[in-house]
Design a protein around this motif. Sequence first.
Motif, PDB file in Angstrom:
ATOM      1  N   TRP A 134       1.611   3.535   4.380  1.00 45.27           N
ATOM      2  CA  TRP A 134       0.968   4.286   5.464  1.00 45.27           C
ATOM      3  C   TRP A 134      -0.354   3.674   5.904  1.00 45.27           C
ATOM      4  O   TRP A 134      -1.030   4.198   6.787  1.00 45.27           O
ATOM      5  CB  TRP A 134       0.813   5.766   5.139  1.00 45.27           C
ATOM      6  N   GLY A 135      -0.710   2.538   5.304  1.00 54.04           N
ATOM      7  CA  GLY A 135      -1.867   1.793   5.790  1.00 54.04           C
ATOM      8  C   GLY A 135      -3.180   2.135   5.139  1.00 54.04           C
ATOM      9  O   GLY A 135      -4.237   1.984   5.763  1.00 54.04           O
ATOM     10  N   ALA A 136      -3.141   2.569   3.876  1.00 48.23           N
ATOM     11  CA  ALA A 136      -4.393   2.878   3.178  1.00 48.23           C
ATOM     12  C   ALA A 136      -5.240   1.630   3.013  1.00 48.23           C
ATOM     13  O   ALA A 136      -4.757   0.596   2.537  1.00 48.23           O
ATOM     14  CB  ALA A 136      -4.090   3.493   1.817  1.00 48.23           C
ATOM     15  N   ASP A 137      -6.495   1.711   3.391  1.00 47.52           N
ATOM     16  CA  ASP A 137      -7.457   0.630   3.174  1.00 47.52           C
ATOM     17  C   ASP A 137      -8.110   0.881   1.818  1.00 47.52           C
ATOM     18  O   ASP A 137      -8.971   1.746   1.682  1.00 47.52           O
ATOM     19  CB  ASP A 137      -8.497   0.639   4.293  1.00 47.52           C
ATOM     20  N   GLU A 138      -7.676   0.139   0.805  1.00 50.07           N
ATOM     21  CA  GLU A 138      -8.136   0.408  -0.549  1.00 50.07           C
ATOM     22  C   GLU A 138      -9.623   0.143  -0.735  1.00 50.07           C
ATOM     23  O   GLU A 138     -10.214   0.614  -1.713  1.00 50.07           O
ATOM     24  CB  GLU A 138      -7.316  -0.406  -1.561  1.00 50.07           C
TER      25      GLU A 138
ATOM     26  N   TRP B  58      -4.955   7.690  -5.436  1.00 47.86           N
ATOM     27  CA  TRP B  58      -4.645   6.479  -6.188  1.00 47.86           C
ATOM     28  C   TRP B  58      -4.527   6.805  -7.676  1.00 47.86           C
ATOM     29  O   TRP B  58      -5.369   7.509  -8.245  1.00 47.86           O
ATOM     30  CB  TRP B  58      -5.752   5.446  -5.981  1.00 47.86           C
ATOM     31  N   SER B  59      -3.496   6.253  -8.326  1.00 50.31           N
ATOM     32  CA  SER B  59      -3.314   6.470  -9.766  1.00 50.31           C
ATOM     33  C   SER B  59      -2.902   5.201 -10.492  1.00 50.31           C
ATOM     34  O   SER B  59      -2.585   5.255 -11.677  1.00 50.31           O
ATOM     35  CB  SER B  59      -2.256   7.555 -10.011  1.00 50.31           C
TER      36      SER B  59
ATOM     37  N   ASN C 201     -16.699  12.795   3.245  1.00 48.52           N
ATOM     38  CA  ASN C 201     -16.923  13.778   2.181  1.00 48.52           C
ATOM     39  C   ASN C 201     -17.418  13.136   0.890  1.00 48.52           C
ATOM     40  O   ASN C 201     -17.789  13.847  -0.049  1.00 48.52           O
ATOM     41  CB  ASN C 201     -15.636  14.547   1.880  1.00 48.52           C
ATOM     42  N   ASP C 202     -17.374  11.801   0.822  1.00 51.87           N
ATOM     43  CA  ASP C 202     -17.836  11.052  -0.338  1.00 51.87           C
ATOM     44  C   ASP C 202     -17.054  11.399  -1.605  1.00 51.87           C
ATOM     45  O   ASP C 202     -17.601  11.420  -2.703  1.00 51.87           O
ATOM     46  CB  ASP C 202     -19.332  11.268  -0.568  1.00 51.87           C
ATOM     47  N   TRP C 203     -15.747  11.640  -1.455  1.00 48.49           N
ATOM     48  CA  TRP C 203     -14.912  11.895  -2.628  1.00 48.49           C
ATOM     49  C   TRP C 203     -14.363  10.601  -3.221  1.00 48.49           C
ATOM     50  O   TRP C 203     -13.865  10.607  -4.341  1.00 48.49           O
ATOM     51  CB  TRP C 203     -13.741  12.815  -2.274  1.00 48.49           C
ATOM     52  N   GLY C 204     -14.380   9.535  -2.461  1.00 51.79           N
ATOM     53  CA  GLY C 204     -13.896   8.265  -2.971  1.00 51.79           C
ATOM     54  C   GLY C 204     -12.408   8.031  -2.815  1.00 51.79           C
ATOM     55  O   GLY C 204     -11.906   6.962  -3.153  1.00 51.79           O
ATOM     56  N   ASP C 205     -11.671   9.011  -2.285  1.00 53.53           N
ATOM     57  CA  ASP C 205     -10.240   8.853  -2.067  1.00 53.53           C
ATOM     58  C   ASP C 205      -9.739  10.078  -1.312  1.00 53.53           C
ATOM     59  O   ASP C 205     -10.486  11.036  -1.076  1.00 53.53           O
ATOM     60  CB  ASP C 205      -9.489   8.702  -3.398  1.00 53.53           C
TER      61      ASP C 205
ATOM     62  N   THR D 181      -2.570  10.204  11.157  1.00 54.81           N
ATOM     63  CA  THR D 181      -3.249  11.404  10.685  1.00 54.81           C
ATOM     64  C   THR D 181      -3.582  11.280   9.202  1.00 54.81           C
ATOM     65  O   THR D 181      -4.682  11.654   8.771  1.00 54.81           O
ATOM     66  CB  THR D 181      -2.384  12.645  10.934  1.00 54.81           C
ATOM     67  N   VAL D 182      -2.659  10.756   8.414  1.00 60.99           N
ATOM     68  CA  VAL D 182      -2.931  10.558   6.986  1.00 60.99           C
ATOM     69  C   VAL D 182      -4.118   9.609   6.809  1.00 60.99           C
ATOM     70  O   VAL D 182      -4.994   9.841   5.967  1.00 60.99           O
ATOM     71  CB  VAL D 182      -1.681  10.029   6.260  1.00 60.99           C
ATOM     72  N   ARG D 183      -4.177   8.552   7.623  1.00 62.01           N
ATOM     73  CA  ARG D 183      -5.315   7.634   7.523  1.00 62.01           C
ATOM     74  C   ARG D 183      -6.621   8.336   7.905  1.00 62.01           C
ATOM     75  O   ARG D 183      -7.681   8.047   7.329  1.00 62.01           O
ATOM     76  CB  ARG D 183      -5.083   6.403   8.408  1.00 62.01           C
ATOM     77  N   ALA D 184      -6.556   9.252   8.861  1.00 64.06           N
ATOM     78  CA  ALA D 184      -7.753  10.006   9.240  1.00 64.06           C
ATOM     79  C   ALA D 184      -8.194  10.934   8.113  1.00 64.06           C
ATOM     80  O   ALA D 184      -9.393  11.055   7.822  1.00 64.06           O
ATOM     81  CB  ALA D 184      -7.491  10.797  10.516  1.00 64.06           C
ATOM     82  N   VAL D 185      -7.244  11.617   7.482  1.00 67.45           N
ATOM     83  CA  VAL D 185      -7.561  12.470   6.340  1.00 67.45           C
ATOM     84  C   VAL D 185      -8.203  11.638   5.236  1.00 67.45           C
ATOM     85  O   VAL D 185      -9.203  12.035   4.621  1.00 67.45           O
ATOM     86  CB  VAL D 185      -6.292  13.179   5.826  1.00 67.45           C
ATOM     87  N   TYR D 186      -7.637  10.470   4.984  1.00 64.97           N
ATOM     88  CA  TYR D 186      -8.161   9.571   3.946  1.00 64.97           C
ATOM     89  C   TYR D 186      -9.602   9.174   4.240  1.00 64.97           C
ATOM     90  O   TYR D 186     -10.477   9.252   3.360  1.00 64.97           O
ATOM     91  CB  TYR D 186      -7.248   8.348   3.884  1.00 64.97           C
TER      92      TYR D 186
END
Length: 390
Positions: free
Chosen positions: A190-194, A267-268, A245-249, A233-238
Motif C-alpha cells: 500500500w506504499g508505506a514509507d518506512e 510494523w512488527s 500525532n508523533d506515534w511513530g507508526d 487513504t491508508v497512507r494519509a492515516v499513516y
Amino acid sequence: MPTPHPTPPGPKHRRPFGMSRRGALGAAGAVAAAAAVTPLAAAVSGDEPAGEENSGSERKERAFPATRAKLADDATRPVSADFPITYVGLGWRGPHRGAQIRFTLPDGRKSDWQRVTAGCAGGREGSAGGAVTALAAAPDATGYELRLPDGVTEVRAMALDTVHGPRRTTKVPAERKRMRGLTYLTRADWGADESLRFLPDGTENTPTAFYPAQVMTVHHTATVNDDPDPAATVRAVYEQHAVANDWGDIGYHFLIDEAGRIYEGRWSGEDALPAHDSDGKLVTAFHTAGYNSGNLGVALLGDFVEREPTAEARASLVALLAVYAAYQGLDPRADVTFVNPVDGVTKDTALLSGHQDWLTTECPGGVLHRDLPALREDVAAATGRMQKRS
C-alpha cells in the motif's frame, strides 16, 4: 530484534472457551477452507492499489506517490499549500463535535462549510489520551479554513497529498501474501514509507514491544465512504498517526477497505505472522490509549455513524478476527478482565469490543457498534468451523 519483555499475566476470563493453544494453531492453519473466507477471497483478489510495476522473480518494483505534508503554523487562520491537498489531518483537545472545515478550490472558489467527523481517540501507551483526531478529505484543494467550537485547545492541522506527489519506488511481493489462508496487502503493497518510523538520528520513534494477546477492538477511520482510492487513504492515516500525532507508526494492526481488502498496519517485523513476533506475541499499536498492549486493533475504512459497512468489508472483518481468535485461543463471545501488561491497569470488557467501550469516542460509529453482538456470534461460528476442519 525487538527487546525481550517479561511475560505479563494473561487476561482473566470470565467465560471459558475450552480450546488449547495447540488446537488453535492447527485450526487457524485450515482457515483457507473455512466458509467465512469464501466471500473474502473474491474481495481481495481484485484491483491492486494504483502504481507502476516491473515484475521480478520474487519481488517487483512498484512506484507510489510520495506523501507531501505541511503542518500549519497557526491552524486558527486560513492555511494554504503549494501542492494539491487531498486530506487534512486534524487534532485538538476539547469538544468532539462542532468542528467545521471549508476548502479553497483550484479555481479560487470556497467550498461550503463541512462538518468534521471526529476519528479515533488513540495514542501511545501511557499517554494521557483524550485528544480528538480527524482526517478530512479535500478536493485537491489549495487551502483550507477551520471553525472550531468553544473550548478547543492544542489545535494542530496538517495538509496532506497522498496522490499527486513525485513517484517513490519500492519493492513489493511478486505475489499477494497470505496469513493463515487470508490474502492481505503488506505495508509495501500500500506504499508505506518506512522512513516515517524513524527520527532524524536514525533511531526508531516508537520501538516495537510485544505482549500476549488478550482482546480485539473494532474501529472505523471516520473517513469518506465510497472511497475512490483507499490505499491513498491508508497512507494519509499513516502520515497523520506517525508524524502529526508523533506515534511513530500507524495506530492500527490492520485496516479493511470497502472491497474487503485487508491492509497490514503497525510494523512488527518480517519474520512472523503480521502484527506478531515469532513467539506469537502481539505488537503494541496506538489505537486505544492506555489499553494498547495485548489489544488487537482492526479499523474499517469509512464512517459508520449512520451507514453499514459493505458486505465485503464485514466478511473480511469476520474472517480476520476469526483467524486471530483461533491463533490466540480467544473466545470472541467471552467477557474478560483486561490487564495492561505495562502498568497493571485493569478493565472489565467484552473480549471483542468497539473503541467506544474503552474511551470516550464515537468510534467505530453507532451502526457498526450496534452490530457487535452479531459480529461476535459470526466470528465465533467461523472460529468453530476452523476447528472442525483442522
